[in-house]
Design an enzyme around this catalytic site. Structure first.
Site, PDB file in Angstrom:
ATOM      1  N   ARG A  49       0.827  -1.220   0.000  1.00 57.98           N
ATOM      2  CA  ARG A  49       0.000   0.000   0.000  1.00 57.98           C
ATOM      3  C   ARG A  49       0.865   1.275   0.000  1.00 57.98           C
ATOM      4  NH1 ARG A  49      -3.149  -3.728  -0.351  1.00 57.98           N
ATOM      5  NH2 ARG A  49      -5.236  -3.796   0.557  1.00 57.98           N
ATOM      6  N   SER A  65     -10.596  -1.099   3.938  1.00 60.75           N
ATOM      7  CA  SER A  65      -9.781  -1.354   5.134  1.00 60.75           C
ATOM      8  C   SER A  65      -9.347  -0.017   5.726  1.00 60.75           C
ATOM      9  CB  SER A  65      -8.520  -2.137   4.767  1.00 60.75           C
ATOM     10  OG  SER A  65      -8.839  -3.350   4.186  1.00 60.75           O
ATOM     11  N   GLU A 104      -4.720   3.022   7.121  1.00 59.52           N
ATOM     12  CA  GLU A 104      -4.437   2.981   5.687  1.00 59.52           C
ATOM     13  C   GLU A 104      -5.082   4.215   5.043  1.00 59.52           C
ATOM     14  OE1 GLU A 104      -5.702  -0.594   3.437  1.00 59.52           O
ATOM     15  OE2 GLU A 104      -5.942   0.792   1.785  1.00 59.52           O
TER      16      GLU A 104
HETATM   17  N1  EPU Z   1     -10.704 -11.558  10.547  1.00 56.58           N
HETATM   18  C1  EPU Z   1     -11.294 -11.709  11.766  1.00 56.58           C
HETATM   19  N2  EPU Z   1     -12.330 -10.876  12.114  1.00 56.58           N
HETATM   20  C2  EPU Z   1     -12.768  -9.913  11.285  1.00 56.58           C
HETATM   21  C3  EPU Z   1     -12.150  -9.747  10.033  1.00 56.58           C
HETATM   22  C4  EPU Z   1     -11.105 -10.586   9.657  1.00 56.58           C
HETATM   23  O1  EPU Z   1     -10.916 -12.580  12.550  1.00 56.58           O
HETATM   24  O2  EPU Z   1     -13.713  -9.191  11.653  1.00 56.58           O
HETATM   25  C5  EPU Z   1      -9.645 -12.462  10.146  1.00 56.58           C
HETATM   26  C6  EPU Z   1     -10.072 -13.372   8.986  1.00 56.58           C
HETATM   27  O3  EPU Z   1     -10.751 -14.498   9.420  1.00 56.58           O
HETATM   28  C7  EPU Z   1      -8.765 -13.714   8.323  1.00 56.58           C
HETATM   29  C8  EPU Z   1      -7.914 -12.472   8.563  1.00 56.58           C
HETATM   30  O4  EPU Z   1      -8.553 -11.722   9.597  1.00 56.58           O
HETATM   31  O5  EPU Z   1      -8.141 -14.793   8.967  1.00 56.58           O
HETATM   32  C9  EPU Z   1      -7.725 -11.616   7.334  1.00 56.58           C
HETATM   33  O6  EPU Z   1      -8.983 -11.150   6.824  1.00 56.58           O
HETATM   34  P1  EPU Z   1      -9.245 -10.978   5.245  1.00 56.58           P
HETATM   35  O7  EPU Z   1      -8.904 -12.225   4.526  1.00 56.58           O
HETATM   36  O8  EPU Z   1     -10.600 -10.412   5.060  1.00 56.58           O
HETATM   37  O9  EPU Z   1      -8.168  -9.944   4.727  1.00 56.58           O
HETATM   38  P2  EPU Z   1      -7.548  -8.632   5.396  1.00 56.58           P
HETATM   39  O10 EPU Z   1      -6.097  -8.905   5.624  1.00 56.58           O
HETATM   40  O11 EPU Z   1      -8.342  -8.166   6.530  1.00 56.58           O
HETATM   41  C10 EPU Z   1      -6.730  -7.551   3.134  1.00 56.58           C
HETATM   42  C11 EPU Z   1      -6.813  -6.198   2.495  1.00 56.58           C
HETATM   43  C12 EPU Z   1      -8.160  -6.006   1.813  1.00 56.58           C
HETATM   44  C13 EPU Z   1      -8.368  -7.118   0.791  1.00 56.58           C
HETATM   45  C14 EPU Z   1      -8.284  -8.469   1.531  1.00 56.58           C
HETATM   46  C15 EPU Z   1      -8.420  -9.650   0.589  1.00 56.58           C
HETATM   47  C16 EPU Z   1      -5.373  -4.741   3.845  1.00 56.58           C
HETATM   48  C17 EPU Z   1      -5.331  -3.632   4.848  1.00 56.58           C
HETATM   49  N3  EPU Z   1      -6.599  -5.163   3.498  1.00 56.58           N
HETATM   50  O12 EPU Z   1      -7.688  -7.566   4.203  1.00 56.58           O
HETATM   51  O13 EPU Z   1      -8.122  -4.775   1.118  1.00 56.58           O
HETATM   52  O14 EPU Z   1      -9.611  -7.004   0.124  1.00 56.58           O
HETATM   53  O15 EPU Z   1      -6.998  -8.579   2.187  1.00 56.58           O
HETATM   54  O16 EPU Z   1      -7.249  -9.798  -0.138  1.00 56.58           O
HETATM   55  O17 EPU Z   1      -4.340  -5.188   3.391  1.00 56.58           O
HETATM   56  C18 EPU Z   1      -8.647  -2.439   1.320  1.00 56.58           C
HETATM   57  O18 EPU Z   1      -7.434  -2.215   1.246  1.00 56.58           O
HETATM   58  O19 EPU Z   1      -9.485  -1.499   1.406  1.00 56.58           O
HETATM   59  C19 EPU Z   1      -9.114  -3.815   1.308  1.00 56.58           C
HETATM   60  C20 EPU Z   1     -10.394  -4.109   1.479  1.00 56.58           C
END
Ligand code: EPU
Length: 325
Positions: free
Chosen positions: A155, A224, A321
């Protein structure tokens, strides 16, 4: 006359100095009469306006044109910075160009995508970039950046770090004509029946995103709100002993370990937190939403409370972010 500044958080934000441009000549003419500070915006999907009136000038590139040139096994697509990012992904999928499909449905414009190095499901926009054509507002002329000059990281980019010096005009992407998919991340493979195709991957990504992220047309959010934090291997080992189920990922550089901000927020008990009309989204703790009439102060208060709680629980400091202006 005051113009409303687009922002997907749905905050009250306007400016008396709104400029639209499609090329560097138009932009130069606008800059000559624009009071500072200067703020380039796309769809406003990563911005938090701290005041209802932005004192300065706001610029939006409205160039949505594209042109393609073919190479051996690849295409280069030169796209106006004002094209909606998801329209660009749809264009790639329709034409059989591989590489952007995992980035389906991310809100925002092409120019902002190249600045923020947007990413999802194991893919990042920066890795598709062949060059970025900008206007350098300090030097006062256009300039082209090639990938080794863009400083792409998680990012992050040279454009993001340069304090609004560069206004993006065009982005040239290099996409493959040879089928290749990346389906490991986020269980995408399980959502696809039979052999993967570009269309099927796009549909799987859209379905996954729609199942856990709010539609900015319906409920205000900036995706995010925080970045996934990177901690040292020592800190990670200590945390993992205490929380064996803690999600973690390798970093692109191999230094440190990336943790999941969503999980940290969820597990520190922040999911029911709110401040005024600002709240944590019930389906994903990393997303802060505007339930209707939240003001910037509500969102900032909520974010500060979350940072504090996560720090107290895990000793890890979250960084937004979303950019506050
Ligand atoms: N999780 C929880 N509780 C929650 C949400 C998530 O326990 O309320 C856990 C999930 O179960 C999972 C982990 O957190 O084990 C990661 O969650 P997720 O796969 O949804 O991905 P993320 O790391 O939270 C990132 C990006 C997103 C992108 C997703 C999918 C960042 C800051 N965010 O989210 O990007 O869509 O991966 O690749 O890197 C954005 O930048 O606006 C965005 C939505």
């Amino acid at each position: 006359m005051a113009v409303r500044i687009p922002n997907t958080l749905g905050l009250e934000a306007c400016t008396d100095n709104w400029f639209e441009y499609t090329d560097s000549e138009q932009l130069e003419a606008c800059l000559a009469k624009a009071p500072k500070p200067w703020l380039p915006v796309g769809a406003g999907s990563n911005l938090l306006f701290s005041k209802p009136v932005f004192e300065g000038s706001v610029f939006r590139c409205t160039d949505t044109s594209w042109e393609v040139s073919r190479g051996n096994g690849y295409v280069r697509v030169r796209v106006g910075a004002g094209m909606r990012w998801d329209d660009f992904v749809a264009l790639c999928v329709e034409n059989g160009w591989y590489g952007a499909e995992n980035l389906s449905l991310i809100p925002g414009d092409v120019g902002a995508a190249a600045v923020q190095n947007i990413g999802a499901y194991g893919a990042e926009a920066g890795s598709l970039v062949s060059s970025v054509e900008v206007y350098d507002t300090v030097a006062g002329h256009p300039r082209v950046f090639f990938p080794d000059e863009c400083e792409y990281g998680y990012r992050s980019s040279v454009f993001k770090k340069s304090g609004k010096r560069y206004f993006v005009l065009k982005v040239v992407f290099k996409l493959s004509l040879v089928p290749s998919f990346s389906l490991e991340y986020g269980n995408l493979a399980a959502r696809i029946e039979g052999e993967p195709t570009l269309q099927k991957v796009r549909e799987a990504v859209i379905a996954t995103r729609q199942s856990k992220l709010p539609d900015p047309e319906v409920i205000g959010s900036a995706g995010s709100f925080f970045m996934n934090p990177v901690v040292s291997k020592k800190v990670f080992t200590a945390l993992q002993k205490k929380y064996p189920d803690m999600p973690h990922y390798p970093t692109a550089t191999g230094r440190g370990v990336k943790l999941s901000a969503g999980w940290l927020i969820d597990r520190s008990g922040c999911k029911d937190m709110s401040a005024g009309d600002a709240a944590v989204y019930e389906k994903h703790a990393l997303i802060l939403v505007n339930r209707g009439h939240a003001c910037a102060a509500d969102i900032i208060r909520l974010a500060d409370n979350i940072i504090k709680k996560v720090e107290e629980t895990f000793g890890v400091t979250l960084k937004p972010e979303v950019e506050t202006v």
